[in-house]
Design a protein around this motif. Sequence first.
Motif, PDB file in Angstrom:
ATOM      1  N   LEU A  65       0.824  -1.206   0.000  1.00  0.00           N
ATOM      2  CA  LEU A  65       0.000   0.000   0.000  1.00  0.00           C
ATOM      3  C   LEU A  65       0.860   1.258   0.000  1.00  0.00           C
ATOM      4  O   LEU A  65       1.993   1.260   0.481  1.00  0.00           O
ATOM      5  CB  LEU A  65      -0.929  -0.001   1.213  1.00  0.00           C
ATOM      6  CG  LEU A  65      -1.873  -1.204   1.347  1.00  0.00           C
ATOM      7  CD1 LEU A  65      -2.751  -1.049   2.577  1.00  0.00           C
ATOM      8  CD2 LEU A  65      -2.726  -1.370   0.092  1.00  0.00           C
ATOM      9  N   GLN A  66       0.295   2.331  -0.537  1.00  0.00           N
ATOM     10  CA  GLN A  66       0.956   3.627  -0.594  1.00  0.00           C
ATOM     11  C   GLN A  66       0.078   4.671   0.090  1.00  0.00           C
ATOM     12  O   GLN A  66      -1.119   4.461   0.295  1.00  0.00           O
ATOM     13  CB  GLN A  66       1.212   4.036  -2.047  1.00  0.00           C
ATOM     14  CG  GLN A  66       2.045   3.055  -2.837  1.00  0.00           C
ATOM     15  CD  GLN A  66       3.495   3.010  -2.375  1.00  0.00           C
ATOM     16  OE1 GLN A  66       4.024   3.991  -1.851  1.00  0.00           O
ATOM     17  NE2 GLN A  66       4.141   1.861  -2.568  1.00  0.00           N
ATOM     18  N   LYS A  67       0.691   5.804   0.421  1.00  0.00           N
ATOM     19  CA  LYS A  67      -0.045   6.910   1.031  1.00  0.00           C
ATOM     20  C   LYS A  67       0.091   8.154   0.179  1.00  0.00           C
ATOM     21  O   LYS A  67       1.082   8.333  -0.539  1.00  0.00           O
ATOM     22  CB  LYS A  67       0.461   7.192   2.451  1.00  0.00           C
ATOM     23  CG  LYS A  67       0.154   6.090   3.453  1.00  0.00           C
ATOM     24  CD  LYS A  67       0.603   6.486   4.842  1.00  0.00           C
ATOM     25  CE  LYS A  67       0.339   5.380   5.870  1.00  0.00           C
ATOM     26  NZ  LYS A  67      -1.109   5.154   6.076  1.00  0.00           N
ATOM     27  N   ALA A  68      -0.901   9.023   0.261  1.00  0.00           N
ATOM     28  CA  ALA A  68      -0.878  10.322  -0.408  1.00  0.00           C
ATOM     29  C   ALA A  68      -1.700  11.291   0.441  1.00  0.00           C
ATOM     30  O   ALA A  68      -2.678  10.889   1.079  1.00  0.00           O
ATOM     31  CB  ALA A  68      -1.462  10.219  -1.811  1.00  0.00           C
ATOM     32  N   VAL A  69      -1.279  12.563   0.461  1.00  0.00           N
ATOM     33  CA  VAL A  69      -1.955  13.557   1.294  1.00  0.00           C
ATOM     34  C   VAL A  69      -2.480  14.682   0.408  1.00  0.00           C
ATOM     35  O   VAL A  69      -1.727  15.278  -0.370  1.00  0.00           O
ATOM     36  CB  VAL A  69      -1.010  14.123   2.378  1.00  0.00           C
ATOM     37  CG1 VAL A  69      -1.728  15.188   3.206  1.00  0.00           C
ATOM     38  CG2 VAL A  69      -0.505  12.995   3.286  1.00  0.00           C
ATOM     39  N   PHE A  70      -3.777  14.977   0.546  1.00  0.00           N
ATOM     40  CA  PHE A  70      -4.456  15.978  -0.261  1.00  0.00           C
ATOM     41  C   PHE A  70      -5.134  17.004   0.653  1.00  0.00           C
ATOM     42  O   PHE A  70      -5.790  16.632   1.625  1.00  0.00           O
ATOM     43  CB  PHE A  70      -5.542  15.334  -1.119  1.00  0.00           C
ATOM     44  CG  PHE A  70      -5.052  14.222  -2.002  1.00  0.00           C
ATOM     45  CD1 PHE A  70      -4.654  14.474  -3.299  1.00  0.00           C
ATOM     46  CD2 PHE A  70      -4.990  12.906  -1.533  1.00  0.00           C
ATOM     47  CE1 PHE A  70      -4.213  13.452  -4.127  1.00  0.00           C
ATOM     48  CE2 PHE A  70      -4.555  11.879  -2.350  1.00  0.00           C
ATOM     49  CZ  PHE A  70      -4.154  12.157  -3.654  1.00  0.00           C
ATOM     50  N   ALA A  71      -5.015  18.279   0.313  1.00  0.00           N
ATOM     51  CA  ALA A  71      -5.725  19.338   1.028  1.00  0.00           C
ATOM     52  C   ALA A  71      -6.549  20.116   0.025  1.00  0.00           C
ATOM     53  O   ALA A  71      -6.007  20.646  -0.956  1.00  0.00           O
ATOM     54  CB  ALA A  71      -4.742  20.256   1.742  1.00  0.00           C
ATOM     55  N   GLY A  72      -7.855  20.190   0.258  1.00  0.00           N
ATOM     56  CA  GLY A  72      -8.729  20.860  -0.705  1.00  0.00           C
ATOM     57  C   GLY A  72      -9.945  21.458  -0.030  1.00  0.00           C
ATOM     58  O   GLY A  72     -11.073  21.174  -0.409  1.00  0.00           O
ATOM     59  N   GLY A  73      -9.712  22.270   1.006  1.00  0.00           N
ATOM     60  CA  GLY A  73     -10.832  22.855   1.737  1.00  0.00           C
ATOM     61  C   GLY A  73     -11.252  21.969   2.893  1.00  0.00           C
ATOM     62  O   GLY A  73     -10.465  21.187   3.419  1.00  0.00           O
ATOM     63  N   ALA A 161      -3.673  22.161  -1.619  1.00  0.00           N
ATOM     64  CA  ALA A 161      -2.265  21.792  -1.488  1.00  0.00           C
ATOM     65  C   ALA A 161      -2.084  20.289  -1.601  1.00  0.00           C
ATOM     66  O   ALA A 161      -2.985  19.509  -1.294  1.00  0.00           O
ATOM     67  CB  ALA A 161      -1.701  22.280  -0.154  1.00  0.00           C
ATOM     68  N   LEU A 162      -0.894  19.917  -2.053  1.00  0.00           N
ATOM     69  CA  LEU A 162      -0.476  18.522  -2.091  1.00  0.00           C
ATOM     70  C   LEU A 162       0.792  18.381  -1.273  1.00  0.00           C
ATOM     71  O   LEU A 162       1.656  19.266  -1.288  1.00  0.00           O
ATOM     72  CB  LEU A 162      -0.209  18.083  -3.535  1.00  0.00           C
ATOM     73  CG  LEU A 162      -1.416  18.098  -4.477  1.00  0.00           C
ATOM     74  CD1 LEU A 162      -0.964  17.965  -5.922  1.00  0.00           C
ATOM     75  CD2 LEU A 162      -2.388  16.978  -4.116  1.00  0.00           C
ATOM     76  N   PHE A 163       0.895  17.265  -0.560  1.00  0.00           N
ATOM     77  CA  PHE A 163       2.059  16.993   0.276  1.00  0.00           C
ATOM     78  C   PHE A 163       2.678  15.669  -0.180  1.00  0.00           C
ATOM     79  O   PHE A 163       2.413  14.618   0.402  1.00  0.00           O
ATOM     80  CB  PHE A 163       1.658  16.928   1.751  1.00  0.00           C
ATOM     81  CG  PHE A 163       1.088  18.219   2.284  1.00  0.00           C
ATOM     82  CD1 PHE A 163       1.901  19.134   2.928  1.00  0.00           C
ATOM     83  CD2 PHE A 163      -0.264  18.517   2.139  1.00  0.00           C
ATOM     84  CE1 PHE A 163       1.383  20.328   3.419  1.00  0.00           C
ATOM     85  CE2 PHE A 163      -0.794  19.706   2.626  1.00  0.00           C
ATOM     86  CZ  PHE A 163       0.036  20.617   3.265  1.00  0.00           C
ATOM     87  N   PRO A 164       3.460  15.686  -1.267  1.00  0.00           N
ATOM     88  CA  PRO A 164       4.015  14.440  -1.809  1.00  0.00           C
ATOM     89  C   PRO A 164       4.850  13.700  -0.771  1.00  0.00           C
ATOM     90  O   PRO A 164       5.618  14.307  -0.019  1.00  0.00           O
ATOM     91  CB  PRO A 164       4.887  14.920  -2.971  1.00  0.00           C
ATOM     92  CG  PRO A 164       4.334  16.259  -3.346  1.00  0.00           C
ATOM     93  CD  PRO A 164       3.877  16.859  -2.055  1.00  0.00           C
ATOM     94  N   ILE A 194       2.353  22.749  -4.017  1.00  0.00           N
ATOM     95  CA  ILE A 194       3.023  21.486  -3.702  1.00  0.00           C
ATOM     96  C   ILE A 194       3.986  21.791  -2.570  1.00  0.00           C
ATOM     97  O   ILE A 194       4.973  22.519  -2.738  1.00  0.00           O
ATOM     98  CB  ILE A 194       3.757  20.921  -4.925  1.00  0.00           C
ATOM     99  CG1 ILE A 194       2.740  20.634  -6.042  1.00  0.00           C
ATOM    100  CG2 ILE A 194       4.509  19.650  -4.548  1.00  0.00           C
ATOM    101  CD1 ILE A 194       3.355  20.106  -7.312  1.00  0.00           C
ATOM    102  N   GLU A 195       3.670  21.284  -1.390  1.00  0.00           N
ATOM    103  CA  GLU A 195       4.393  21.654  -0.184  1.00  0.00           C
ATOM    104  C   GLU A 195       5.276  20.511   0.300  1.00  0.00           C
ATOM    105  O   GLU A 195       5.010  19.332   0.000  1.00  0.00           O
ATOM    106  CB  GLU A 195       3.404  22.066   0.905  1.00  0.00           C
ATOM    107  CG  GLU A 195       2.499  23.219   0.473  1.00  0.00           C
ATOM    108  CD  GLU A 195       1.689  23.785   1.625  1.00  0.00           C
ATOM    109  OE1 GLU A 195       2.085  23.609   2.796  1.00  0.00           O
ATOM    110  OE2 GLU A 195       0.640  24.401   1.348  1.00  0.00           O
ATOM    111  N   PRO A 196       6.330  20.840   1.053  1.00  0.00           N
ATOM    112  CA  PRO A 196       7.214  19.788   1.577  1.00  0.00           C
ATOM    113  C   PRO A 196       6.445  18.815   2.456  1.00  0.00           C
ATOM    114  O   PRO A 196       5.524  19.202   3.185  1.00  0.00           O
ATOM    115  CB  PRO A 196       8.245  20.573   2.402  1.00  0.00           C
ATOM    116  CG  PRO A 196       8.189  21.963   1.864  1.00  0.00           C
ATOM    117  CD  PRO A 196       6.775  22.188   1.446  1.00  0.00           C
ATOM    118  N   ARG A 197       6.830  17.558   2.378  1.00  0.00           N
ATOM    119  CA  ARG A 197       6.208  16.523   3.197  1.00  0.00           C
ATOM    120  C   ARG A 197       6.484  16.802   4.664  1.00  0.00           C
ATOM    121  O   ARG A 197       7.631  17.000   5.072  1.00  0.00           O
ATOM    122  CB  ARG A 197       6.772  15.151   2.811  1.00  0.00           C
ATOM    123  CG  ARG A 197       6.386  14.013   3.735  1.00  0.00           C
ATOM    124  CD  ARG A 197       4.915  13.720   3.685  1.00  0.00           C
ATOM    125  NE  ARG A 197       4.602  12.453   4.314  1.00  0.00           N
ATOM    126  CZ  ARG A 197       3.379  12.079   4.660  1.00  0.00           C
ATOM    127  NH1 ARG A 197       2.363  12.880   4.445  1.00  0.00           N
ATOM    128  NH2 ARG A 197       3.159  10.897   5.200  1.00  0.00           N
TER     129      ARG A 197
END
Length: 252
Positions: A65-73, A161-164, A194-197
Amino acid sequence: MDKTSTVSRTASASRRRFGGLALGAAVVCALAWQGSSFALGGAEEAVRIPAPAQDIQAAAAPGKLQKAVFAGGCFWGVQGVFQHVQGVRQAVSGYAGGAANTANYDTVSGGRTGHAEAVEVTYDPSQVSYGALLQVFFSVAHNPTQLNRQGPDTGTQYRSALFPVDEAQQRVAQAYIAQLDAAHVYQAPIVTKIEPRMAFYPAETYHQDFLTEHPNHGYIVINDLPKIAELQKVFPARYRAEPVLVKAARAS
């Protein structure tokens, strides 16, 4: 958490979501039924966008499995959308971009902690790719052209924002934003950062699975349930009817 505390916290959250206005569910539903986009703002229709030209190949090891972080309101709706995506194993509401000691709803709501309301998605890359998740994020989950706001919510905590989690995600995210801007699929430039993890801090229990548990909540009716409908309409092959819930996973 006892019922009284939960109701109180939910009411408090509701007032914040509507900028201090307390609207009854019946009034909200009536407005939604009439198709109103009154001053508080309502969900916009999804924008149909091309898939990413670049993506990350599925992991060689099956079941990894992988993880991803999304910010959208507001994380209620973003979490709700990803909980209905095939291949997503978990979607947790929380806070990204700030420190641990201020990662709580009351403090983050002040807009001065550096956090964004965000969702950490755990997914099976053999079933859904990072690029496919980005396509859902930019098309259905939020409006990436709104700076430091989404619908009725304003402040840096509601930024796009995205936090790769690694360089591969960062490359794909950067390339996709450039691709979408070049294609002019929106009426305005994308403002997604695109912000630092950084560390991700799960939100309070009463925020988890909020859309599923409170489908008649005024904010959910106006802003978030239309996103679920758009997900099913725009991405029928990726839509799952039964959401994957945080509390169900914790109980198992």
